[in-house]
Design an enzyme around this catalytic site. Structure first.
Site, PDB file in Angstrom:
ATOM      1  N   HIS A   1       1.052  -1.066  -0.194  1.00  0.00           N
ATOM      2  CA  HIS A   1       0.065  -0.032   0.036  1.00  0.00           C
ATOM      3  C   HIS A   1       0.846   1.356  -0.016  1.00  0.00           C
ATOM      4  O   HIS A   1       0.728   2.287  -0.716  1.00  0.00           O
ATOM      5  CB  HIS A   1      -0.975   0.236   1.084  1.00  0.00           C
ATOM      6  CG  HIS A   1      -1.765   1.229   1.479  1.00  0.00           C
ATOM      7  ND1 HIS A   1      -3.043   1.089   1.308  1.00  0.00           N
ATOM      8  CD2 HIS A   1      -1.398   2.433   1.932  1.00  0.00           C
ATOM      9  CE1 HIS A   1      -3.538   2.606   1.413  1.00  0.00           C
ATOM     10  NE2 HIS A   1      -2.377   3.060   2.061  1.00  0.00           N
ATOM     11  N   GLU A   2       2.008   1.267   0.607  1.00  0.00           N
ATOM     12  CA  GLU A   2       2.723   2.541   0.920  1.00  0.00           C
ATOM     13  C   GLU A   2       3.574   2.516  -0.340  1.00  0.00           C
ATOM     14  O   GLU A   2       4.249   3.750  -0.557  1.00  0.00           O
ATOM     15  CB  GLU A   2       3.480   2.290   2.109  1.00  0.00           C
ATOM     16  CG  GLU A   2       2.437   2.477   3.726  1.00  0.00           C
ATOM     17  CD  GLU A   2       1.758   3.707   3.877  1.00  0.00           C
ATOM     18  OE1 GLU A   2       2.072   4.726   2.878  1.00  0.00           O
ATOM     19  OE2 GLU A   2       0.634   3.437   4.250  1.00  0.00           O
TER      20      GLU A   2
ATOM     21  N   ASP B   1      -4.891   7.906  -1.326  1.00  0.00           N
ATOM     22  CA  ASP B   1      -5.577   7.009  -0.426  1.00  0.00           C
ATOM     23  C   ASP B   1      -6.897   6.633  -1.169  1.00  0.00           C
ATOM     24  O   ASP B   1      -7.570   7.966  -1.531  1.00  0.00           O
ATOM     25  CB  ASP B   1      -5.563   7.130   1.007  1.00  0.00           C
ATOM     26  CG  ASP B   1      -4.405   6.904   1.532  1.00  0.00           C
ATOM     27  OD1 ASP B   1      -3.874   5.634   1.372  1.00  0.00           O
ATOM     28  OD2 ASP B   1      -3.784   7.539   2.351  1.00  0.00           O
TER      29      ASP B   1
ATOM     30  N   HIS C   1       2.187   4.708  -2.919  1.00  0.00           N
ATOM     31  CA  HIS C   1       2.246   5.990  -2.499  1.00  0.00           C
ATOM     32  C   HIS C   1       3.704   6.356  -3.126  1.00  0.00           C
ATOM     33  O   HIS C   1       3.812   7.158  -3.945  1.00  0.00           O
ATOM     34  CB  HIS C   1       2.333   6.169  -1.284  1.00  0.00           C
ATOM     35  CG  HIS C   1       0.616   6.337  -0.673  1.00  0.00           C
ATOM     36  ND1 HIS C   1      -0.172   6.939  -1.145  1.00  0.00           N
ATOM     37  CD2 HIS C   1       0.387   5.716   0.373  1.00  0.00           C
ATOM     38  CE1 HIS C   1      -1.506   6.610  -0.428  1.00  0.00           C
ATOM     39  NE2 HIS C   1      -1.074   6.000   0.329  1.00  0.00           N
TER      40      HIS C   1
END
Length: 932
Positions: free
Chosen positions: A155-156, A166, A159
């Site tokens: 998930h990170e 998000d 980014h």
């Protein structure tokens, strides 16, 4: 002409690539060079290393499947702090350092706040800075609240690497969909769950009920939360809640929720995360793999003593413009104040050849520092052989029985050297880090390639001594691999050209987070000035140590320094004198993080007419500092300086308001060649606060799960009141952001307007009875400078129509709206009639701004408000027709457009002039679905 403008703007957007310090590269679908650094403040725990490895192994498998068998983690270096014990398997780092870390395992921003997040302050599709995990999270103590660590790393990583955002929103957890249902903000909407008020105190849950609708917002009440079902079948999305077992994919064009008020929608123009990822260079340069990838390979690297050799140019050109003496002043500042105790330092001089002037000495006390000062060059002559200087630097390191890899070379040169390219590959293979200080407009640029390739710093200093560029350059070379409490921080750097008997007066603030080993340095060109320094109580300080040969004087205050405002008065004693003052200090207490400032440009190289962005981040530990006055000084190769006020207002170049990152566009460069960035930050008493809110771009906190219809809650997340204002004392800081190079600037000035207004990104709308109130931050004629000519406000029933067909949407009359200067707060109110609970629909609003050259900005963020045709009807049509089911919508719309004054007070006008009352003349088919 319009086509050319569009091309130029697209070109600028293409060139506006983010610049960060990551050493990651993609090789045959695998990411290499990933660095995970454990912060020196983290207590020693070998289990942490094992948990990091397990997290990466799990993440690599999850990433491979989530990206359709395209990407995986190939090799990872784990950096271990110097203060941890040494074991055989730990190796010394080469180019790897804390500043290059992609993941930092560090203490939380505040105690108990263990949410993982990514420091990301640039535009969609641009890389982030780093991922922050806390030790508690990595050790697996927060899995219930955030999900498995391997999944969360993916998930990170999205980014960090691909610049997506998000797909949840704590500030707007619910929204009213086109279906008129209240939905939880998520992607995709196929994720099922319950909306509940679930509150626990102590060991018992005292409230568990359905959510009520707030009469003002028409959405669920403040304490309402979305609890996902534990058992799901939906596969998307990782950027919403990767902790759901069934979620294994990113939202794509088919499953993406474009209605939800997510940061992904706002920042990426309502594109899905998979669309953004698919547009990345990583994706374009790879194809799906047929076989599963190998597991990641780990290297365990441990910092040890710093090894640095100064390689200083003393060629004939160094005799010009006072360069040799200025270099010696800056080197003395580095040796006396900047370099840390425990470091090994050597010195080499070079001209046509090179020689070792001091083998490596370990800095233990002031005596070693003073001994190194004796080795500085005293005369300039000869040619320039950069490779000879570097090789002698390597030899000085070998003479002390140290390895070259992981050592640092600080190379200062002012001259061209056609042979410098011959040793580039050797330098790259050595494992050494090359910091390049380029002095004057002719410094060899081949060294820049060495610096970038080895992870070193590249800093430029002009011949304008009053800009203090050389001292700033050496001051920026404090070690980044030690705890911040040990680093020398620059509090002031200032200079002036003065006539005889003129004064340079000023103040510098010693705040309570610094004050240990404070160092005041004064330099001059011709004659010793009169120097007066007063502490906060007005008491004059002791005598400065004067070095007449180097034309400098300094005062070193060991131990603690009085907190408060220090005053200096320095009087020139010669005509055409250049005076400078530099003040440095270290943290007062190792347990209290000092306030720090980091500065950077968004790109290291730039081509006209692409804009640049200046960034400055102010932190105390990991807490952002708000409300400071931040100024950037951008110096060209000939010493001309542009001054920019940086802002943290969430407008223009600044992506996020109140995140402690201050930004501004820079478009006024006029010369080709190197530029240097310096930033000064000042916090006035009671004007600066910590941002105690949770960081943006963090993993979604799972409040609990729905299991068999019942909620199994997690402990509530530690919260801070977003309105809490915690004052920070006054402070001053100076930071050097390094050099960047600009090319293709035309020799003669261009009178063509190339820069449109910046996009409005903070548009907000509220309804108050029969009015809609809009607020936003004014853009400028050129991005965020100047004033726009006009605003175009349009509305639509469809968010996608407004995005994709903005010019065809219904236009609001803005003739009475006079634009303000850039960065001012704009407000506008119009009356769309009374809104009732009945026949309610949602209208979307967006703004475009136009400058004096008719260049238009990108369409703003789109906002949503409730609207009712029923209440407009009396003003729009015959009362007998109001509410009549058979009345065609386009008849109502026609009346609406032609009775502006009667219906909404001149607030709305058609997109095209009405030449006939008949519907075809207005092309009503575009608009007949607007009100239903």
């Amino acid at each position: 002409m319009g086509l050319f403008r569009s091309f130029v703007f697209l070109l600028m957007l293409y060139l506006l690539q983010g610049s960060n310090t990551s050493l990651v590269r993609l090789n045959n679908n695998g990411y290499e060079g990933i660095i995970i650094a454990i912060d020196p403040a983290v207590p020693e725990d070998e289990t942490l290393i094992e948990k990091i490895q397990n997290m990466v192994i799990d993440a690599s498998t999850y990433l491979f499947e989530a990206t359709e068998k395209r990407f995986f983690f190939k090799n990872v270096s784990i950096l271990i702090p110097e203060n941890w014990k040494s074991i055989t398997q730990y190796k010394r780092p080469k180019h790897e350092s804390y500043k290059h870390a992609d993941v930092r395992v560090a203490p939380p921003t505040l105690p108990g706040r263990d949410e993982p997040y990514t420091k990301q302050f640039t535009a969609c599709e641009e890389k982030g800075e780093y991922i922050h995990f806390t030790p508690d999270f990595v050790l697996g103590n927060k899995q219930n609240e955030f999900g498995p660590s391997g999944r969360l790393l993916v998930h990170e990583w999205a980014h960090l690497r691909w610049g997506v955002f998000d797909e949840y929103n704590d500030d707007e957890p619910f929204y009213r969909a086109k279906s008129r249902k209240i939905e939880a903000t998520r992607c995709s909407t196929s994720i099922t769950g319950l909306n509940r008020v679930y509150m626990c105190e102590g060991g018992s849950c005292v409230t568990n009920r359905e959510c009520r609708i707030d009469s003002k917002t028409k959405l669920y009440e403040k304490n309402c939360q979305f609890f996902p079902d534990k058992d799901q079948t939906e596969k998307t999305s990782i950027m919403f809640m990767q902790g759901i077992d069934s979620v294994t994919e990113f939202c794509n064009e088919k499953s993406h929720n474009q209605e939800a008020p997510t940061l992904q929608n706002k920042m990426c123009n309502y594109r899905s995360t998979w669309e953004v990822i698919s547009n990345s260079e990583d994706f374009k340069n790879t194809t799906a793999m047929l076989a599963p990838p190998p597991p990641p390979v780990f290297s365990l690297l441990k910092f040890s003593e710093r090894i640095v050799c100064l390689v200083l140019d003393k060629s004939g050109s160094m005799a010009a413009s006072n360069r040799l003496n200025r270099m010696n002043q800056a080197a003395q500042h580095f040796l006396l104040q900047t370099v840390e105790n425990g470091s090994w330092v050597g010195m080499v001089h070079f001209d046509s050849s090179a020689s070792i002037k001091s083998n490596l000495i370990q800095i233990i006390s002031s005596s070693e520092r003073r001994k190194l000062l004796e080795s500085l060059p005293t005369a300039a002559s000869g040619g320039t052989s950069i490779c000879s200087g570097i090789e002698s630097g390597f030899q000085a390191i070998r003479n002390a029985d140290f390895r070259i890899d992981g050592s640092e070379i600080v190379l200062l040169t002012d001259g061209e050297d056609s042979t410098a390219k011959s040793c580039i590959e050797k330098v790259k293979q050595s494992g050494a880090i090359i910091h390049f200080i380029a002095l004057g407009p002719d410094a060899a640029q081949a060294v820049k390639e060495m610096s970038i390739a080895t992870g070193g710093k590249y800093i430029y200093a002009s011949d304008e001594g009053q800009n203090n560029g050389l001292i700033d350059a050496f001051a920026a070379l404090a070690s980044e691999n030690i705890d911040a409490s040990q680093q020398s921080l620059q509090l002031e750097s200032k200079g002036l050209k003065l006539n005889s008997n003129d004064w340079m007066n000023g103040t510098v603030i010693i705040d309570s987070t610094v004050g240990k080993d404070t160092f005041f340095l004064i330099t001059w060109n011709q004659q010793l000035p009169s120097i007066y320094l007063f502490d906060p109580n007005g008491i004059p300080m002791g005598t400065f140590i004067v070095d007449s040969a180097s034309k400098m004087a300094y005062l070193s205050i060991k131990g603690a320094t009085k907190v408060g405002v220090w005053t200096y008065n320095i009087q020139a004693k010669a005509s055409s004198e250049t005076l400078t003052i530099t003040v440095n200090s270290r943290a007062a207490n190792s347990s209290v993080p000092p306030i720090t400032v980091n500065a950077k440009m968004n790109k290291d190289t730039n081509s006209y007419p692409s804009p640049l962005i200046v960034y400055a981040e102010i932190l105390q530990g990991y807490l952002p500092i708000l409300g400071a006055n931040v100024t950037a000084f951008i110096e060209s190769k000939f010493g001309e300086t542009e001054v920019l006020e940086l802002l943290d207002n969430g407008a223009g170049a600044d992506s996020f308001k109140n995140d402690g990152v201050y930004s501004r566009y820079f478009t006024t460069y006029k010369e080709n060649g190197p530029y240097n960035l310096k930033v000064r930050a000042h916090g006035g008493e009671n004007a600066v606060t910590w941002n105690l809110r949770h960081p943006l771009n963090r993993a979604a906190y799972i409040p609990g799960w729905v299991v068999d219809g019942n909620i199994e809650g997690n402990p509530p997340r530690p919260e801070n009141d977003e309105d809490t204002q915690t004052n920070v004392e006054s402070f001053t800081r100076v930071a050097t952001g390094g050099a960047f190079v600009v090319s293709n600037v035309p020799q003669s000035p261009s009178f063509l307007d190339l820069f449109p207004p910046s996009q409005i990104t903070d548009l907000e709308a509220t309804s108050n009875e029969d009015e809609i109130n809009l607020t936003w931050t004014a853009p400028g004629d050129d991005f965020d400078v100047g004033k726009v000519q006009e605003y175009i406000i349009r509305i639509s029933e469809s968010i996608l129509d407004l995005r994709d067909n903005f010019d065809d949407a219904l236009q609001v009359n803005t003739t009475a709206l006079l634009p303000k200067e850039a960065n001012s707060k704009e407000t506008f109110t119009f009356k769309p009639g009374n809104i009732s609970e009945e026949n309610e629909t949602h209208i979307f609003i967006a703004i475009q701004s136009v400058d004096k050259s008719n260049l238009t900005s990108k369409v703003s963020n789109i906002v949503q408000v409730a609207f009712s045709v029923a209440q407009l009807c009396p003003a729009l049509c015959d009362p007998m027709d109001c509410g009549t089911p058979g009345l065609p919508v386009h008849h109502q719309l026609l009346a609406f457009t032609q009775t502006q004054v009667h219906s909404i007070g001149d607030a709305i006008q058609p997109s095209h002039p009405l030449s006939s009352p008949s519907p075809p003349a207005f092309n009503l088919s575009q608009h007949q679905g607007l009100f239903k």
